[in-house]
Scaffold this active site. Structure first.
Site, PDB file in Angstrom:
ATOM      1  N   ARG A  45       0.734  -1.304  -0.132  1.00  0.00           N
ATOM      2  CA  ARG A  45       0.037  -0.007  -0.198  1.00  0.00           C
ATOM      3  C   ARG A  45       0.921   1.150  -0.184  1.00  0.00           C
ATOM      4  O   ARG A  45       1.984   1.363   0.072  1.00  0.00           O
ATOM      5  CB  ARG A  45      -0.981   0.017   0.993  1.00  0.00           C
ATOM      6  CG  ARG A  45      -0.477  -0.697   2.440  1.00  0.00           C
ATOM      7  CD  ARG A  45       0.588   0.132   3.159  1.00  0.00           C
ATOM      8  NE  ARG A  45       0.582   1.402   3.504  1.00  0.00           N
ATOM      9  CZ  ARG A  45       1.547   2.400   3.336  1.00  0.00           C
ATOM     10  NH1 ARG A  45       2.601   2.033   3.692  1.00  0.00           N
ATOM     11  NH2 ARG A  45       1.241   3.752   3.813  1.00  0.00           N
ATOM     12  N   GLY A  46       0.245   2.296  -0.131  1.00  0.00           N
ATOM     13  CA  GLY A  46       0.868   3.382  -0.308  1.00  0.00           C
ATOM     14  C   GLY A  46       1.091   3.921  -1.887  1.00  0.00           C
ATOM     15  O   GLY A  46       1.111   3.199  -2.778  1.00  0.00           O
ATOM     16  N   ALA A  47       0.735   5.337  -2.205  1.00  0.00           N
ATOM     17  CA  ALA A  47       0.427   5.667  -3.640  1.00  0.00           C
ATOM     18  C   ALA A  47       1.657   4.995  -4.486  1.00  0.00           C
ATOM     19  O   ALA A  47       1.423   4.504  -5.378  1.00  0.00           O
ATOM     20  CB  ALA A  47       0.061   6.944  -3.621  1.00  0.00           C
ATOM     21  N   ARG A  88      -7.757  -0.040  -6.478  1.00  0.00           N
ATOM     22  CA  ARG A  88      -8.093   0.993  -5.669  1.00  0.00           C
ATOM     23  C   ARG A  88      -8.349   2.339  -6.387  1.00  0.00           C
ATOM     24  O   ARG A  88      -7.540   2.445  -7.395  1.00  0.00           O
ATOM     25  CB  ARG A  88      -7.077   1.300  -4.738  1.00  0.00           C
ATOM     26  CG  ARG A  88      -6.988  -0.152  -3.687  1.00  0.00           C
ATOM     27  CD  ARG A  88      -5.619  -0.005  -2.406  1.00  0.00           C
ATOM     28  NE  ARG A  88      -6.156   0.958  -1.555  1.00  0.00           N
ATOM     29  CZ  ARG A  88      -5.466   1.526  -0.323  1.00  0.00           C
ATOM     30  NH1 ARG A  88      -4.096   1.279  -0.542  1.00  0.00           N
ATOM     31  NH2 ARG A  88      -6.105   2.124   0.475  1.00  0.00           N
ATOM     32  N   GLN A 195      -1.613   2.106  10.100  1.00  0.00           N
ATOM     33  CA  GLN A 195      -0.293   2.319   9.254  1.00  0.00           C
ATOM     34  C   GLN A 195       0.690   2.772  10.222  1.00  0.00           C
ATOM     35  O   GLN A 195       1.952   2.803   9.959  1.00  0.00           O
ATOM     36  CB  GLN A 195      -0.564   2.895   8.044  1.00  0.00           C
ATOM     37  CG  GLN A 195      -1.374   2.221   6.924  1.00  0.00           C
ATOM     38  CD  GLN A 195      -2.842   2.573   6.811  1.00  0.00           C
ATOM     39  OE1 GLN A 195      -3.360   2.915   7.928  1.00  0.00           O
ATOM     40  NE2 GLN A 195      -3.508   2.300   5.608  1.00  0.00           N
ATOM     41  N   ASP A 236      -1.958  10.911  -1.767  1.00  0.00           N
ATOM     42  CA  ASP A 236      -2.417   9.846  -2.804  1.00  0.00           C
ATOM     43  C   ASP A 236      -2.805  10.541  -3.906  1.00  0.00           C
ATOM     44  O   ASP A 236      -2.783   9.529  -5.054  1.00  0.00           O
ATOM     45  CB  ASP A 236      -3.719   8.970  -1.970  1.00  0.00           C
ATOM     46  CG  ASP A 236      -2.979   8.039  -0.963  1.00  0.00           C
ATOM     47  OD1 ASP A 236      -2.960   8.614   0.188  1.00  0.00           O
ATOM     48  OD2 ASP A 236      -2.824   6.870  -1.081  1.00  0.00           O
ATOM     49  N   ASN A 246      -5.460  12.401   1.126  1.00  0.00           N
ATOM     50  CA  ASN A 246      -4.412  11.540   1.795  1.00  0.00           C
ATOM     51  C   ASN A 246      -5.186  10.737   2.921  1.00  0.00           C
ATOM     52  O   ASN A 246      -6.504  10.929   3.137  1.00  0.00           O
ATOM     53  CB  ASN A 246      -3.302  12.393   2.577  1.00  0.00           C
ATOM     54  CG  ASN A 246      -2.052  11.605   2.927  1.00  0.00           C
ATOM     55  OD1 ASN A 246      -1.517  10.847   2.312  1.00  0.00           O
ATOM     56  ND2 ASN A 246      -1.883  11.898   4.255  1.00  0.00           N
ATOM     57  N   LYS A 247      -4.523   9.883   3.700  1.00  0.00           N
ATOM     58  CA  LYS A 247      -5.215   8.913   4.603  1.00  0.00           C
ATOM     59  C   LYS A 247      -6.252   9.685   5.566  1.00  0.00           C
ATOM     60  O   LYS A 247      -5.647  10.754   5.822  1.00  0.00           O
ATOM     61  CB  LYS A 247      -4.133   8.456   5.425  1.00  0.00           C
ATOM     62  CG  LYS A 247      -4.487   7.202   6.413  1.00  0.00           C
ATOM     63  CD  LYS A 247      -5.537   6.237   5.745  1.00  0.00           C
ATOM     64  CE  LYS A 247      -4.761   5.744   4.589  1.00  0.00           C
ATOM     65  NZ  LYS A 247      -5.765   5.009   3.644  1.00  0.00           N
TER      66      LYS A 247
HETATM   67  C1  LIG Z   1       3.544   7.953   0.189  1.00  0.00           C
HETATM   68  S1  LIG Z   1       2.055   7.885  -0.185  1.00  0.00           S
HETATM   69  C2  LIG Z   1       1.317   6.883   1.211  1.00  0.00           C
HETATM   70  C3  LIG Z   1       0.104   7.447   1.190  1.00  0.00           C
HETATM   71  O1  LIG Z   1      -0.930   5.939   0.953  1.00  0.00           O
HETATM   72  C4  LIG Z   1      -1.522   5.853   2.212  1.00  0.00           C
HETATM   73  O2  LIG Z   1      -2.530   5.044   2.207  1.00  0.00           O
HETATM   74  P1  LIG Z   1      -2.749   3.486   2.199  1.00  0.00           P
HETATM   75  O3  LIG Z   1      -2.057   2.928   3.247  1.00  0.00           O
HETATM   76  O4  LIG Z   1      -4.237   3.327   2.210  1.00  0.00           O
HETATM   77  O5  LIG Z   1      -2.337   3.358   0.972  1.00  0.00           O
HETATM   78  C5  LIG Z   1      -1.563   6.912   2.953  1.00  0.00           C
HETATM   79  O6  LIG Z   1      -2.617   7.798   2.395  1.00  0.00           O
HETATM   80  C6  LIG Z   1      -0.126   7.578   3.012  1.00  0.00           C
HETATM   81  O7  LIG Z   1      -0.051   8.969   3.012  1.00  0.00           O
END
Ligand SMILES: CSC[C@H]1O[C@H](OP(=O)(O)O)[C@H](O)[C@@H]1O
Length: 339
Positions: A45-47, A88, A195, A236, A246-247
């Site tokens: 996960r993570g953009a 996603r 996270q 994101d 973002n989250k």
């Molecule tokens: C470096 S972008 C990471 C970004 O993605 C996370 O979301 P997820 O864990 O649901 O993929 C979160 O928004 C982070 O800031």
């Protein structure tokens, strides 16, 4: 720092982030369905990491295609791209990476299929290496904003685990640390998927960077006590007017930071900027399962099993609450993004 995602022995090898922080386990995806499922289940996960992984999923899916005719090969690969694109909706890096892989095929029209398959692997590897370079550059530009002896609040995980390596928000932290600046990080746990607690705390401790974990509802009190000097988060999707998805919980941190006169930065590579989305209210926000909120990562029940749940995975912070966006090209005012 372990590698978040890599192409290894003809498979896409992922660090399974659902097992962290207690277990470091790897998942070898041998077909694109497994890659898509890993993205949906947040094993990766993570953009930026999602974009890199999807690109490798496209390359992996291409290897299994048997079509010898270009048009048929392209049609079948586009089906694979659609499957990965449906995993996603919010992180624009996913779609940016898939479109970049499609351009490889179009550039190779008329080439032998085996040559196209190799070019797709090379492009996915290039996306990974470019992301690591961009994160290091983000870190360099962002570290110039960090003073010695400062405490940085971050939310979710925008670290090596969310990218090809090094991280965006945590890339700034790493660069400042590597420059010898005495910094400390306050990591918000980031309910419901945690996270911050599971990933950011683990990642920073791996590097020996001082980190303190807090629950999300503690951020305001720490700001009021003067214990936070700067906030840095990931992104994101950044719309053309500088709004940032973002989250979930990021918007609350931004409002609190403004109320306490604390700088609030967003760190992201240019692959997160989506000039085709004019403003944050047009960014699709992923809604995830009720069980993520009702339970602690699917185990202990935290709420009545039948309670109604609303579980948006992201929120949008308006550009006017953001001090600056730290990209690989430098720090830019949100409103100047599309100039
Ligand atoms: C470096 S972008 C990471 C970004 O993605 C996370 O979301 P997820 O864990 O649901 O993929 C979160 O928004 C982070 O800031």
């Amino acid at each position: 720092m372990v590698q978040t995602v890599e192409w290894k022995d003809g498979a896409v090898r992922l660090l399974d982030q659902t097992k962290l922080p207690l277990h470091v386990e790897f998942l070898d995806c041998r077909d694109y369905f497994a890659v898509a499922q890993a993205i949906r289940e947040l094993r990766v996960r993570g953009a930026p990491a999602i974009g890199i992984t999807a690109a490798m999923g496209v390359a992996l899916g291409a290897q299994a295609l048997v079509a010898t005719d270009f048009d048929r090969f392209k049609a079948e690969l586009w089906t694979i791209c659609d499957h990965l694109a449906a995993t996603r909706p919010t992180a624009v890096n996913l779609f940016w990476a898939i479109e970049r892989m499609k351009r490889v095929v179009d550039r190779h029209q008329g080439s032998p299929i085996p040559e196209i398959k190799m070019a797709l692997i090379d492009e996915a590897q290039a996306i990974l290496q470019e992301d690591i370079r961009m994160c290091r550059s983000i870190g360099y530009h962002g570290a110039l904003l960090i003073k010695n002896d400062q405490t940085i609040l971050t939310h979710c995980n925008a670290g090596a685990l969310a990218t090809g390596g090094y991280g965006t928000a945590l890339g700034v932290v790493r660069a400042a640390w590597e420059q010898g600046k005495k910094i400390r990080v306050i990591a918000g746990e980031t309910r419901p998927v945690l996270q911050g607690a599971r990933l950011t705390a683990w990642e920073l401790m791996q590097d020996g960077i001082p980190v303190t974990l807090i629950t999300d509802n503690m951020a305001g009190a720490l700001m009021k006590q003067g214990k936070i000097h700067v906030c840095i988060v990931g992104a994101d999707r950044i719309s053309a007017n500088g709004d940032v998805a973002n989250k979930i919980g990021t918007y609350s941190v931004a409002v609190l930071a403004r109320a306490h006169g604390i700088p609030f930065y967003v760190a992201a590579p240019s692959s997160t900027i989506d000039l085709n989305t004019i403003s944050g209210d047009k960014i699709p926000i992923e809604e995830r399962s009720s069980e993520e909120v009702r339970t602690a990562l699917g185990s202990t029940h935290l709420a009545p099993p039948e309670v109604e749940v609303y579980n948006p995975a992201f929120d949008v912070t308006p550009a006017d609450l953001i001090t600056g966006i730290i990209t690989e090209r430098g720090v830019v005012e949100p409103a100047r993004l599309s100039l």
